[in-house]
Design a protein around this motif. Structure first.
Motif, PDB file in Angstrom:
ATOM      1  N   PRO A  98       0.795  -1.148   0.118  1.00 13.90           N
ATOM      2  CA  PRO A  98      -0.072   0.045  -0.105  1.00 13.90           C
ATOM      3  C   PRO A  98       0.889   0.983   0.117  1.00 13.90           C
ATOM      4  O   PRO A  98       2.102   1.246   0.462  1.00 13.90           O
ATOM      5  CB  PRO A  98      -0.519  -0.098   1.335  1.00 13.90           C
ATOM      6  N   PHE A  99      -0.026   2.746  -0.276  1.00 11.25           N
ATOM      7  CA  PHE A  99       1.071   3.997   0.336  1.00 11.25           C
ATOM      8  C   PHE A  99       2.022   3.489   1.309  1.00 11.25           C
ATOM      9  O   PHE A  99       1.216   3.065   2.324  1.00 11.25           O
ATOM     10  CB  PHE A  99      -0.062   4.923  -0.333  1.00 11.25           C
ATOM     11  N   THR A 100       2.719   4.760   1.153  1.00  7.81           N
ATOM     12  CA  THR A 100       2.671   4.516   2.586  1.00  7.81           C
ATOM     13  C   THR A 100       4.255   6.045   2.281  1.00  7.81           C
ATOM     14  O   THR A 100       4.643   7.342   1.780  1.00  7.81           O
ATOM     15  CB  THR A 100       5.127   3.660   2.351  1.00  7.81           C
ATOM     16  N   THR A 101       3.571   7.124   3.857  1.00  7.35           N
ATOM     17  CA  THR A 101       4.201   7.945   4.045  1.00  7.35           C
ATOM     18  C   THR A 101       5.961   8.243   3.938  1.00  7.35           C
ATOM     19  O   THR A 101       6.066   6.757   5.426  1.00  7.35           O
ATOM     20  CB  THR A 101       4.148   8.918   5.171  1.00  7.35           C
ATOM     21  N   ARG A 102       6.678   7.874   3.608  1.00  6.83           N
ATOM     22  CA  ARG A 102       7.949   8.138   3.350  1.00  6.83           C
ATOM     23  C   ARG A 102       8.997   9.191   5.161  1.00  6.83           C
ATOM     24  O   ARG A 102       9.490   8.218   5.430  1.00  6.83           O
ATOM     25  CB  ARG A 102       8.595   8.411   2.471  1.00  6.83           C
ATOM     26  N   ARG A 103       8.347   9.670   5.025  1.00  6.20           N
ATOM     27  CA  ARG A 103       8.696  11.089   6.154  1.00  6.20           C
ATOM     28  C   ARG A 103       7.799  12.278   6.282  1.00  6.20           C
ATOM     29  O   ARG A 103       7.222  12.972   4.921  1.00  6.20           O
ATOM     30  CB  ARG A 103      10.328  11.503   5.477  1.00  6.20           C
ATOM     31  N   THR A 104       8.242  12.820   7.448  1.00  3.77           N
ATOM     32  CA  THR A 104       7.776  13.718   7.525  1.00  3.77           C
ATOM     33  C   THR A 104       8.471  14.435   8.422  1.00  3.77           C
ATOM     34  O   THR A 104       9.083  14.614   8.991  1.00  3.77           O
ATOM     35  CB  THR A 104       6.232  13.418   8.423  1.00  3.77           C
ATOM     36  N   TYR A 105       8.337  16.304   7.778  1.00  2.00           N
ATOM     37  CA  TYR A 105       9.818  16.909   8.525  1.00  2.00           C
ATOM     38  C   TYR A 105       8.397  18.240   9.019  1.00  2.00           C
ATOM     39  O   TYR A 105       7.964  18.635   8.602  1.00  2.00           O
ATOM     40  CB  TYR A 105      10.102  17.646   6.889  1.00  2.00           C
TER      41      TYR A 105
END
Length: 85
Positions: A42-49
């Motif tokens: 499934p879709f993935t959140t790679r990073r949050t800055y």
């Protein structure tokens, strides 16, 4: 089919690069940006800055250079952010 991912609090703007499937969201309340990979299943959140200082941003991604451009009106600045491939 649908897919959902977690990003920061109150996503208010987003941009997508149709060439890479990368999405960047501007998250108003948490003052962050999140990078989402739509190629993975499934879709993935790679990073949050964190962006600190202002949550008032507009965003666009150039599909050829894969650079995100964030306009920060509150601080009179433009941020150029390289997106992962």
């Amino acid at each position: 089919a649908t897919s959902s991912v977690h990003v920061g609090i109150n996503p208010s703007s987003l941009a997508i690069n149709p060439q890479t499937g990368g999405i960047m969201t501007i998250n108003f309340t948490s003052e962050t940006v999140s990078i989402i990979d739509t190629i993975s299943n499934p879709f993935t959140t790679r990073r949050t800055y964190g962006l600190g200082g202002s949550a008032q941003f507009g965003i666009a991604i150039d599909q050829f250079t894969n650079l995100a451009v964030l306009a920060d009106q509150a601080n009179n600045r433009v941020l150029i952010f390289p997106m992962p491939n």
